[in-house]
Design a protein around this motif. Structure first.
Motif, PDB file in Angstrom:
ATOM      1  N   GLN A   1      54.690  -6.514  49.992  1.00  0.00           N
ATOM      2  CA  GLN A   1      55.779  -6.082  50.928  1.00  0.00           C
ATOM      3  C   GLN A   1      56.340  -7.190  50.758  1.00  0.00           C
ATOM      4  O   GLN A   1      57.238  -7.896  50.419  1.00  0.00           O
ATOM      5  CB  GLN A   1      55.257  -5.827  51.857  1.00  0.00           C
ATOM      6  N   ASP A   2      57.770  -6.648  51.406  1.00  0.00           N
ATOM      7  CA  ASP A   2      59.423  -7.142  51.542  1.00  0.00           C
ATOM      8  C   ASP A   2      59.729  -8.521  52.532  1.00  0.00           C
ATOM      9  O   ASP A   2      59.828  -8.548  53.599  1.00  0.00           O
ATOM     10  CB  ASP A   2      60.393  -6.266  51.891  1.00  0.00           C
ATOM     11  N   ILE A   3      59.395  -9.598  51.917  1.00  0.00           N
ATOM     12  CA  ILE A   3      59.176 -10.763  52.771  1.00  0.00           C
ATOM     13  C   ILE A   3      60.722 -11.048  53.600  1.00  0.00           C
ATOM     14  O   ILE A   3      60.896 -11.556  53.744  1.00  0.00           O
ATOM     15  CB  ILE A   3      58.921 -11.779  51.781  1.00  0.00           C
ATOM     16  N   MET A   4      61.605 -10.219  52.396  1.00  0.00           N
ATOM     17  CA  MET A   4      62.676 -10.282  53.688  1.00  0.00           C
ATOM     18  C   MET A   4      63.472  -9.493  54.778  1.00  0.00           C
ATOM     19  O   MET A   4      64.022  -9.227  55.421  1.00  0.00           O
ATOM     20  CB  MET A   4      64.312 -10.056  51.897  1.00  0.00           C
ATOM     21  N   MET A   5      62.096  -8.747  54.784  1.00  0.00           N
ATOM     22  CA  MET A   5      62.892  -7.733  56.027  1.00  0.00           C
ATOM     23  C   MET A   5      61.659  -6.825  56.772  1.00  0.00           C
ATOM     24  O   MET A   5      61.647  -6.264  57.970  1.00  0.00           O
ATOM     25  CB  MET A   5      62.785  -6.179  55.027  1.00  0.00           C
ATOM     26  N   VAL A   6      60.383  -7.801  56.347  1.00  0.00           N
ATOM     27  CA  VAL A   6      58.992  -7.046  57.073  1.00  0.00           C
ATOM     28  C   VAL A   6      59.568  -8.190  58.267  1.00  0.00           C
ATOM     29  O   VAL A   6      59.574  -8.601  58.854  1.00  0.00           O
ATOM     30  CB  VAL A   6      57.826  -7.784  56.465  1.00  0.00           C
ATOM     31  N   PRO A   7      58.954  -6.787  60.111  1.00  0.00           N
ATOM     32  CA  PRO A   7      59.313  -8.439  60.426  1.00  0.00           C
ATOM     33  C   PRO A   7      58.257  -9.005  61.002  1.00  0.00           C
ATOM     34  O   PRO A   7      56.966  -9.044  59.874  1.00  0.00           O
ATOM     35  CB  PRO A   7      58.497  -6.789  61.955  1.00  0.00           C
ATOM     36  N   GLU A   8      58.697  -9.798  61.418  1.00  0.00           N
ATOM     37  CA  GLU A   8      57.411 -11.264  62.159  1.00  0.00           C
ATOM     38  C   GLU A   8      56.155 -11.492  62.069  1.00  0.00           C
ATOM     39  O   GLU A   8      55.528 -12.191  61.423  1.00  0.00           O
ATOM     40  CB  GLU A   8      58.666 -12.235  63.004  1.00  0.00           C
ATOM     41  N   GLU A   9      56.131 -10.278  62.766  1.00  0.00           N
ATOM     42  CA  GLU A   9      54.920 -10.795  63.101  1.00  0.00           C
ATOM     43  C   GLU A   9      54.050 -10.324  61.678  1.00  0.00           C
ATOM     44  O   GLU A   9      52.733  -9.695  62.240  1.00  0.00           O
ATOM     45  CB  GLU A   9      54.778  -9.513  64.777  1.00  0.00           C
ATOM     46  N   LYS A  10      54.539  -9.519  61.256  1.00  0.00           N
ATOM     47  CA  LYS A  10      53.995  -8.956  60.185  1.00  0.00           C
ATOM     48  C   LYS A  10      53.612 -10.089  59.014  1.00  0.00           C
ATOM     49  O   LYS A  10      52.988  -9.537  58.019  1.00  0.00           O
ATOM     50  CB  LYS A  10      54.089  -7.756  59.524  1.00  0.00           C
ATOM     51  N   PHE A  11      54.494 -10.941  58.974  1.00  0.00           N
ATOM     52  CA  PHE A  11      55.084 -11.594  57.468  1.00  0.00           C
ATOM     53  C   PHE A  11      53.486 -12.088  57.144  1.00  0.00           C
ATOM     54  O   PHE A  11      53.427 -12.743  55.798  1.00  0.00           O
ATOM     55  CB  PHE A  11      56.124 -12.853  58.252  1.00  0.00           C
ATOM     56  N   LEU A  12      52.461 -12.771  57.688  1.00  0.00           N
ATOM     57  CA  LEU A  12      51.496 -13.942  57.669  1.00  0.00           C
ATOM     58  C   LEU A  12      50.662 -12.951  56.599  1.00  0.00           C
ATOM     59  O   LEU A  12      49.846 -13.238  56.178  1.00  0.00           O
ATOM     60  CB  LEU A  12      50.955 -14.790  58.876  1.00  0.00           C
ATOM     61  N   ASN A  13      50.864 -11.484  56.765  1.00  0.00           N
ATOM     62  CA  ASN A  13      49.790 -10.300  56.448  1.00  0.00           C
ATOM     63  C   ASN A  13      50.410 -10.300  55.522  1.00  0.00           C
ATOM     64  O   ASN A  13      49.851  -9.162  53.790  1.00  0.00           O
ATOM     65  CB  ASN A  13      50.011  -9.211  56.766  1.00  0.00           C
ATOM     66  N   THR A  14      51.187 -10.421  54.204  1.00  0.00           N
ATOM     67  CA  THR A  14      51.983 -10.570  52.926  1.00  0.00           C
ATOM     68  C   THR A  14      50.951 -11.188  52.115  1.00  0.00           C
ATOM     69  O   THR A  14      50.433 -12.294  52.596  1.00  0.00           O
ATOM     70  CB  THR A  14      53.260 -11.184  52.862  1.00  0.00           C
ATOM     71  N   LYS A  15      50.657 -10.716  50.447  1.00  0.00           N
ATOM     72  CA  LYS A  15      49.664 -11.104  49.689  1.00  0.00           C
ATOM     73  C   LYS A  15      50.468 -11.411  48.649  1.00  0.00           C
ATOM     74  O   LYS A  15      51.090 -10.321  48.532  1.00  0.00           O
ATOM     75  CB  LYS A  15      48.876 -10.437  49.850  1.00  0.00           C
ATOM     76  N   VAL A  16      50.398 -11.870  47.722  1.00  0.00           N
ATOM     77  CA  VAL A  16      50.540 -11.539  46.102  1.00  0.00           C
ATOM     78  C   VAL A  16      49.929 -11.493  45.448  1.00  0.00           C
ATOM     79  O   VAL A  16      48.749 -11.027  44.970  1.00  0.00           O
ATOM     80  CB  VAL A  16      50.559 -13.488  45.464  1.00  0.00           C
ATOM     81  N   ALA A  17      50.729  -9.994  44.943  1.00  0.00           N
ATOM     82  CA  ALA A  17      50.027  -8.734  44.212  1.00  0.00           C
ATOM     83  C   ALA A  17      50.153  -9.445  42.651  1.00  0.00           C
ATOM     84  O   ALA A  17      49.225  -8.500  42.232  1.00  0.00           O
ATOM     85  CB  ALA A  17      51.379  -7.507  44.638  1.00  0.00           C
ATOM     86  N   MET A  18      51.134 -10.177  42.360  1.00  0.00           N
ATOM     87  CA  MET A  18      51.009 -10.173  40.893  1.00  0.00           C
ATOM     88  C   MET A  18      52.175 -11.574  40.734  1.00  0.00           C
ATOM     89  O   MET A  18      52.799 -11.903  41.236  1.00  0.00           O
ATOM     90  CB  MET A  18      51.576  -9.314  39.888  1.00  0.00           C
ATOM     91  N   THR A  19      51.528 -12.015  39.395  1.00  0.00           N
ATOM     92  CA  THR A  19      52.395 -13.683  39.390  1.00  0.00           C
ATOM     93  C   THR A  19      52.445 -13.332  37.731  1.00  0.00           C
ATOM     94  O   THR A  19      51.298 -13.424  37.119  1.00  0.00           O
ATOM     95  CB  THR A  19      51.403 -15.177  39.684  1.00  0.00           C
ATOM     96  N   ILE A  20      53.782 -13.098  37.740  1.00  0.00           N
ATOM     97  CA  ILE A  20      54.204 -13.488  35.655  1.00  0.00           C
ATOM     98  C   ILE A  20      55.244 -14.348  35.652  1.00  0.00           C
ATOM     99  O   ILE A  20      55.131 -15.114  36.063  1.00  0.00           O
ATOM    100  CB  ILE A  20      55.344 -12.446  35.699  1.00  0.00           C
ATOM    101  N   PHE A  21      53.809 -15.045  34.403  1.00  0.00           N
ATOM    102  CA  PHE A  21      54.957 -16.646  33.724  1.00  0.00           C
ATOM    103  C   PHE A  21      54.845 -16.180  32.115  1.00  0.00           C
ATOM    104  O   PHE A  21      53.889 -15.911  31.820  1.00  0.00           O
ATOM    105  CB  PHE A  21      53.186 -17.794  34.179  1.00  0.00           C
ATOM    106  N   ASP A  22      56.407 -17.066  31.767  1.00  0.00           N
ATOM    107  CA  ASP A  22      56.505 -16.575  30.621  1.00  0.00           C
ATOM    108  C   ASP A  22      56.460 -15.417  30.428  1.00  0.00           C
ATOM    109  O   ASP A  22      56.353 -15.538  29.350  1.00  0.00           O
ATOM    110  CB  ASP A  22      55.111 -18.534  29.986  1.00  0.00           C
ATOM    111  N   GLY A  23      56.670 -14.962  31.040  1.00  0.00           N
ATOM    112  CA  GLY A  23      56.415 -13.485  30.527  1.00  0.00           C
ATOM    113  C   GLY A  23      55.691 -12.361  30.404  1.00  0.00           C
ATOM    114  O   GLY A  23      55.403 -11.283  29.986  1.00  0.00           O
ATOM    115  N   LYS A  24      54.839 -13.271  30.949  1.00  0.00           N
ATOM    116  CA  LYS A  24      53.345 -12.969  30.732  1.00  0.00           C
ATOM    117  C   LYS A  24      52.786 -12.594  32.148  1.00  0.00           C
ATOM    118  O   LYS A  24      52.717 -13.836  33.266  1.00  0.00           O
ATOM    119  CB  LYS A  24      52.238 -13.061  29.665  1.00  0.00           C
ATOM    120  N   ILE A  25      51.696 -11.058  32.317  1.00  0.00           N
ATOM    121  CA  ILE A  25      50.962 -11.555  33.927  1.00  0.00           C
ATOM    122  C   ILE A  25      49.621 -12.490  33.801  1.00  0.00           C
ATOM    123  O   ILE A  25      48.450 -12.270  32.698  1.00  0.00           O
ATOM    124  CB  ILE A  25      50.277 -10.122  34.123  1.00  0.00           C
TER     125      ILE A  25
END
Length: 579
Positions: free
Chosen positions: A547-571
């Motif tokens: 979810q959009d960490i710059m726009m999500v309401p404060e009360e829902k911020f901690l529900n955010t999850k990392v969906a994907m991590t890309i390192f050195d151009g690779k998932i």
């Protein structure tokens, strides 16, 4: 005239061919990866948000509109549709302990315990699986975070008696969450020759820069503060190479799960340096390690002064800084204060490293090109370190050029010292999540006036003109950057209290918080030209949130999850729930 005309025609023909091949060459730049379909926050002051990013191998090739990105799309380009998810530069853990993170997953992890009884229960279970005489170790307990204290306490800490009852045949040593105190059972103290005064007498408990908590009879309660921890830890068997590798691999996986692509490792010795070099050679260093040499080993420091910093051209493992541990933590009352603790009026904390050595290291850092990063939590420790840095700068003004010296934590400052960071060019590396965990009880240690005027002064420091490097101090706190970002912008506990946050005028904006985990963290390691923002030519490290960490309401911020991590151009990580 005819000759000149022919030369002109020849020049135009050559120019046309050059332009044609130049355009053709640009068109042949086919992206390895094309990402689009959701807000992409670049942390770039020119284009703050873009529609698409294209990468070529491990570098960013293009950022901008989806229409313009299409020209880099080829038959072999991997396309990631964010489907509304949000991407940022890869997050950087600005202060943590990497092997501590890995070993926390191998040993007893007590970070979520809420009572002494839970610790006893965890050790009792470990005893069932251990052989007699085998050490049981763990970390994460914090008496100030318990829902209730046990009946038997001394100087604000539990005593070992009940722990010893469930582990009579196994030495047990449990590090405080802060890492600045330890808790030992009777068997561990017996092996260390410390269970009773006995042959060595009371002198066995005296150590500079530390404290053994003794009861009214002069016997150890099991709590060892600061440098006194070595009385126990020197008896714990060293880890095996196999266990080190396993801990390293677990730490890498934890970073990827949490969207971390860079890590500032706050204090490593020669064995860990050798391990990291081996992991890099084995192609297992799949994050960017910025390591600080431990200041406890003077021989190691002198060796590195001779050969100079090691700046990895592949940006995987760089050593160009020194970590000094100059005081303790508030939780164990080890932070070094100008005035005594509010809840222990005869105690000022501990100076755990001579200040003369801080000045000496600052001078050598300037001379040999090493950044100095000094741990300081209490206001006196921060002042004393700023004084030593300033003295070194004044003594060697010709060497004061882009030094980027840091103070790690800078948690409690005297108001007079806040503007000195910007004046001296010293970077505060502050872990915002500490406020969420510590602020409810820190007021008992410092009192209201000191808390309000000088604790966790993020906005005051930012306004003065210095960047803040954010992080978690893992394994003191869980690695989770979502929690630290939430604390940065709300100044609340992770339970969402109090309404409006503690000292709300010191909150970071969401832009400031994201910078503290990306571009400003990169700046704190001299790496802002290669990472920390999504700009053409920089490394292709990205974190994607559900979810959009710059726009999500404060009360829902901690529900955010990392969906994907890309390192050195690779998932390197993909959340199973966000396929």
């Amino acid at each position: 005239m005819k000759i000149n005309r022919q030369l002109s025609l020849l020049f135009l023909s050559v120019l046309g061919v050059f332009i044609f091949y130049s355009c053709t060459s640009e068109k042949k730049q086919i992206a390895t990866l094309l990402i689009h379909g959701g807000p992409i926050y670049t942390v770039d002051s020119v284009n703050t948000i873009v529609e698409a990013v294209a990468t070529l191998d491990n570098k960013i090739l293009f950022t901008g509109s989806m229409v313009d990105a299409e020209k880099f799309h080829g038959p072999d380009t991997q396309v990631i549709n964010l489907e509304g998810k949000t991407m940022t530069p890869g997050l950087i853990e600005g202060h943590g302990h990497f092997m501590g993170l890995g070993y926390n997953e191998l040993n007893l992890d007590l970070i979520n315990t809420k009572s002494y009884q839970e610790i006893i229960d965890a050790v009792a279970e470990a005893v069932k699986k251990a052989k007699p005489g085998e050490w049981i170790t763990g970390r994460g307990w914090h008496q100030s975070k318990w829902e209730q204290m046990p009946e038997e306490t001394f100087k604000g800490f539990q005593t070992h008696n009940r722990l010893s009852e469930v582990s009579p045949n196994n030495p047990v040593y449990l590090r405080h969450a802060s890492g600045h105190a330890g808790f030992a059972n009777a068997k561990a103290m017996e092996l260390a020759g410390l269970q009773v005064m006995g042959k060595d007498g009371i002198d066995a408990f005296e150590i500079d820069g530390g404290e053994v908590i003794l009861d009214d009879l002069g016997l150890p309660t099991g709590i060892f503060n600061e440098r006194a921890m070595t009385l126990i830890t020197k008896h714990i068997p060293e880890n095996t190479p196999e266990k080190d590798i396993k801990a390293f691999e677990l730490a890498v996986a934890a970073c990827h799960r949490n969207g971390i692509t860079g890590f500032h490792d706050a204090g490593i010795g020669r064995e860990t340096i050798a391990l990291y070099n081996n992991m890099k050679a084995s192609d297992k260093m799949s994050l960017r390690m910025y390591a600080m040499l431990t200041g406890w080993d003077k021989e190691l420091l002198n060796e590195w002064y001779e050969k100079g910093p090691s700046i990895d051209p592949n940006h995987l493992f760089t050593i160009r800084s020194v970590k000094l541990n100059c005081d303790g933590a508030l939780g164990s009352r080890g932070a070094w204060l100008l005035e005594p603790y509010s809840d222990r009026e005869d105690h000022y904390g501990h100076e755990t490293l001579p200040m003369d050595f801080v000045k000496e290291t600052a001078l050598k850092g300037l001379q040999y090109g090493f950044q100095v990063c000094s741990h300081a939590i209490g206001d006196r420790a921060n002042r004393e370190i700023l004084d030593r840095y300033e003295a070194a700068f004044e003594f060697k003004p010709e060497l004061v050029n882009n030094h980027r010296f840091r103070i790690e934590h800078a948690q409690h400052l005297h108001p007079d010292d806040i503007p000195r960071f910007a004046k001296l060019g010293v970077i505060p590396a502050m872990q915002a999540v500490h406020l969420s965990s510590d602020r409810p009880w820190a007021i008992d240690r410092l009192g209201e006036k000191r808390i309000k005027e000088g604790a966790y002064m993020w906005q005051e420091l930012l306004k003065s003109g210095v960047p803040i490097v954010n992080g978690t101090d893992v394994p003191v706190e869980p690695l989770n950057p979502i929690a630290s970002l939430y604390a940065s912008v709300t100044r609340k506990t992770l339970d969402g209290t109090p309404e409006g946050g503690y000292e709300p005028n010191q909150k970071m904006s969401r832009d400031q918080a994201l910078r503290s985990y990306t571009l400003d963290a990169a700046y704190g390691a001299f790496e802002e030209d290669i990472k920390g923002s999504i700009v053409r030519g920089k490394l292709a490290d990205f974190t994607i949130f559900d979810q959009d960490i710059m726009m999500v309401p404060e009360e829902k911020f901690l529900n955010t999850k990392v969906a994907m991590t890309i390192f050195d151009g690779k998932i390197v990580y993909r959340d199973s729930e966000n396929q």
